[in-house]
Write a protein that holds these residues in place. Structure first.
Motif, mmCIF file in Angstrom:
data_model
loop_
_atom_site.group_PDB
_atom_site.id
_atom_site.type_symbol
_atom_site.label_atom_id
_atom_site.label_comp_id
_atom_site.label_asym_id
_atom_site.label_seq_id
_atom_site.Cartn_x
_atom_site.Cartn_y
_atom_site.Cartn_z
ATOM 1 N N LEU A 284 26.836 -43.380 -9.436
ATOM 2 C CA LEU A 284 26.961 -43.021 -8.335
ATOM 3 C C LEU A 284 28.172 -43.829 -7.546
ATOM 4 N N LEU A 285 28.156 -45.232 -8.024
ATOM 5 C CA LEU A 285 29.553 -45.860 -7.407
ATOM 6 C C LEU A 285 30.428 -45.700 -8.078
ATOM 7 N N ALA A 286 30.557 -45.340 -9.369
ATOM 8 C CA ALA A 286 31.968 -44.750 -10.229
ATOM 9 C C ALA A 286 32.318 -43.549 -9.708
ATOM 10 N N HIS A 287 31.131 -42.656 -9.337
ATOM 11 C CA HIS A 287 31.677 -41.299 -8.736
ATOM 12 C C HIS A 287 32.184 -41.127 -7.501
ATOM 13 N N ALA A 288 31.729 -42.281 -6.772
ATOM 14 C CA ALA A 288 32.303 -42.080 -5.114
ATOM 15 C C ALA A 288 33.545 -42.889 -5.017
ATOM 16 N N LEU A 289 33.641 -43.977 -5.822
ATOM 17 C CA LEU A 289 34.815 -45.058 -5.567
ATOM 18 C C LEU A 289 36.257 -44.480 -6.222
ATOM 19 N N ARG A 290 37.216 -44.967 -6.057
ATOM 20 C CA ARG A 290 38.362 -44.449 -6.565
ATOM 21 C C ARG A 290 39.203 -45.226 -7.658
ATOM 22 N N GLU A 291 40.296 -44.646 -8.058
ATOM 23 C CA GLU A 291 41.074 -45.370 -9.162
ATOM 24 C C GLU A 291 41.350 -46.849 -8.987
ATOM 25 N N GLN A 292 41.658 -47.020 -7.839
ATOM 26 C CA GLN A 292 42.244 -48.307 -7.271
ATOM 27 C C GLN A 292 41.054 -49.404 -7.243
ATOM 28 N N ASP A 293 39.634 -48.973 -7.086
ATOM 29 C CA ASP A 293 38.559 -49.722 -6.894
ATOM 30 C C ASP A 293 38.175 -50.231 -7.846
ATOM 31 N N ARG A 294 37.271 -51.363 -8.075
ATOM 32 C CA ARG A 294 36.654 -52.144 -9.129
ATOM 33 C C ARG A 294 35.237 -51.927 -9.001
ATOM 34 N N ILE A 295 34.306 -52.033 -9.941
ATOM 35 C CA ILE A 295 32.913 -52.212 -9.954
ATOM 36 C C ILE A 295 32.367 -53.235 -11.392
ATOM 37 N N ALA A 296 31.409 -53.879 -10.523
ATOM 38 C CA ALA A 296 31.046 -54.821 -11.480
ATOM 39 C C ALA A 296 29.342 -54.484 -11.646
ATOM 40 N N THR A 297 28.847 -54.410 -12.665
ATOM 41 C CA THR A 297 27.451 -54.041 -12.978
ATOM 42 C C THR A 297 26.581 -55.239 -13.756
ATOM 43 N N CYS A 298 25.606 -55.454 -13.427
ATOM 44 C CA CYS A 298 24.805 -56.515 -14.163
ATOM 45 C C CYS A 298 23.555 -55.895 -14.392
ATOM 46 N N GLU A 299 22.978 -56.113 -15.667
ATOM 47 C CA GLU A 299 21.592 -55.855 -16.261
ATOM 48 C C GLU A 299 21.313 -57.163 -17.269
ATOM 49 N N LEU A 300 19.962 -57.262 -17.020
ATOM 50 C CA LEU A 300 19.661 -58.657 -17.737
ATOM 51 C C LEU A 300 18.963 -58.171 -19.141
ATOM 52 N N GLN A 301 18.257 -56.903 -19.086
ATOM 53 C CA GLN A 301 17.729 -56.372 -20.175
ATOM 54 C C GLN A 301 18.624 -55.834 -21.375
ATOM 55 N N PRO A 302 18.816 -56.425 -22.448
ATOM 56 C CA PRO A 302 19.554 -55.867 -23.387
ATOM 57 C C PRO A 302 19.781 -54.622 -23.973
ATOM 58 N N GLU A 303 18.538 -53.899 -24.061
ATOM 59 C CA GLU A 303 18.585 -52.350 -24.259
ATOM 60 C C GLU A 303 19.116 -51.769 -22.979
ATOM 61 N N GLU A 304 19.001 -51.969 -21.763
ATOM 62 C CA GLU A 304 19.317 -51.376 -20.751
ATOM 63 C C GLU A 304 21.057 -51.618 -20.521
ATOM 64 N N ALA A 305 21.387 -53.126 -20.765
ATOM 65 C CA ALA A 305 22.676 -53.298 -20.638
ATOM 66 C C ALA A 305 23.582 -52.593 -21.722
ATOM 67 N N ASN A 306 23.003 -52.363 -22.654
ATOM 68 C CA ASN A 306 23.504 -51.654 -23.769
ATOM 69 C C ASN A 306 24.034 -50.322 -23.524
ATOM 70 N N GLN A 307 22.787 -49.546 -22.929
ATOM 71 C CA GLN A 307 23.119 -48.089 -22.560
ATOM 72 C C GLN A 307 24.005 -48.138 -21.310
ATOM 73 N N LEU A 308 23.973 -49.191 -20.475
ATOM 74 C CA LEU A 308 25.001 -48.931 -19.381
ATOM 75 C C LEU A 308 26.471 -49.114 -19.858
ATOM 76 N N SER A 309 26.620 -49.957 -20.832
ATOM 77 C CA SER A 309 28.123 -50.015 -21.375
ATOM 78 C C SER A 309 28.486 -48.946 -22.008
ATOM 79 N N THR A 310 27.477 -48.039 -22.779
ATOM 80 C CA THR A 310 27.797 -46.953 -23.343
ATOM 81 C C THR A 310 28.293 -45.573 -22.420
#
Length: 286
Positions: A102-128
């Motif tokens: 939703l953050l990526a959907h709502a924000l713009r080309e000039q904006d930047r987003i950092a996401t954090c996830e501690l669980q490796p499986e979830e973080a890997n899916q997030l990267s995908t």
């Protein structure tokens, strides 16, 4: 940490949280300057409501499923439902967007987003999910530690004076999680006082949250707003009867927006008599 949001995606708590997040993003994008967003407990970013996990609890039916059927008339609700439809057009009719999507959907080309996830499986899916989106950085790390490392936000020569930090922990430590979250917020406000912050929290027995409210009111924010939704009376400590968002330095008129939304959600998503919502200032803006 054993929590998996896939069991709870699209439930009443997600509905409140995600409507609020989109309203905050729209306030950020109303001005031309670039903005920064940090999602400290991001999960996998995208969920399938026809998965075994989601089907096992059926929570989405009482959340996004019921809201789609009821479709209360309010611009902020329509905005959220439009984002869910956009997600489903891209990823399939059973998909549901997590807060990073939703953050990526709502924000713009000039904006930047950092996401954090501690669980490796979830973080890997997030990267995908964000492999082709250069605006989004995925960090496999503790979100609270990332607040220290990434705030105040800067990228090269760019310093971001506007932005949002979303903190959505699993509360596996229950009330002890508030100690960690409030300490992180106090430190973050010292590092980046102009940022907006949103802390999601569950409601079981509201009287058990009184100390949290008192401590939240002492944080060094210019203003602090509570947005809460209960889908049943808070008469049992064994179930999540509702949830809330603590908003620090919220944008102008967000209280009016959410004051219009919350009663409609309480009516549409009520599971028992006694469903209600509230929008109250802990610290009013000067």
């Amino acid at each position: 940490m054993n929590y998996r949001h896939a069991f709870h995606a699209g439930n009443h708590a997600d509905v409140l949280k995600h409507i609020t997040v989109l309203a905050l993003c729209d306030a950020l994008t109303a001005k031309p300057a670039a903005a920064f967003a940090l999602d400290t407990h991001a999960g996998r970013g995208l969920y399938a409501l026809d998965s075994n996990s989601a089907q096992r609890t059926g929570e989405a039916e009482g959340g996004i499923g019921r809201l789609i059927a009821e479709a209360p008339k309010h611009p902020a609700i329509a905005r959220y439902l439009s984002a869910v439809r956009a997600c489903r057009q891209e990823h399939g009719s059973a998909s549901y967007p997590g807060s990073p999507w939703l953050l990526a959907h709502a924000l713009r080309e000039q904006d930047r987003i950092a996401t954090c996830e501690l669980q490796p499986e979830e973080a890997n899916q997030l990267s995908t999910v964000f492999v082709r989106d250069p605006r989004v950085a995925v960090h496999e790390r503790d979100g609270y530690a990332a607040m220290k490392a990434l705030l105040p936000p800067r990228l090269g020569e760019t310093r971001y004076n506007r932005g949002l930090v979303l903190i959505d922990p699993p509360y596996e430590a229950q009330l002890e999680e508030f100690d960690t979250a409030l300490a992180a917020l106090r430190d973050a406000l010292a590092r980046w006082p102009q940022g907006s912050y949103a802390l999601w929290y569950p409601i079981k027995l509201r009287r058990s949250l009184q100390q949290f409210y008192r401590r939240a009111a002492t944080l060094p924010a210019k203003s602090s707003l509570l947005v809460e939704l209960q889908v049943r009376p808070d008469d049992s400590p064994l179930r999540m009867n509702g949830s809330g968002m603590l908003l620090l330095n919220p944008p102008w008129q967000i209280d009016q927006t959410m004051a219009g939304v919350v009663p409609l959600l309480a009516k549409a998503l009520a599971e028992e008599a006694g469903a209600e919502g509230r929008v109250d200032w802990l610290v009013r803006p000067a």
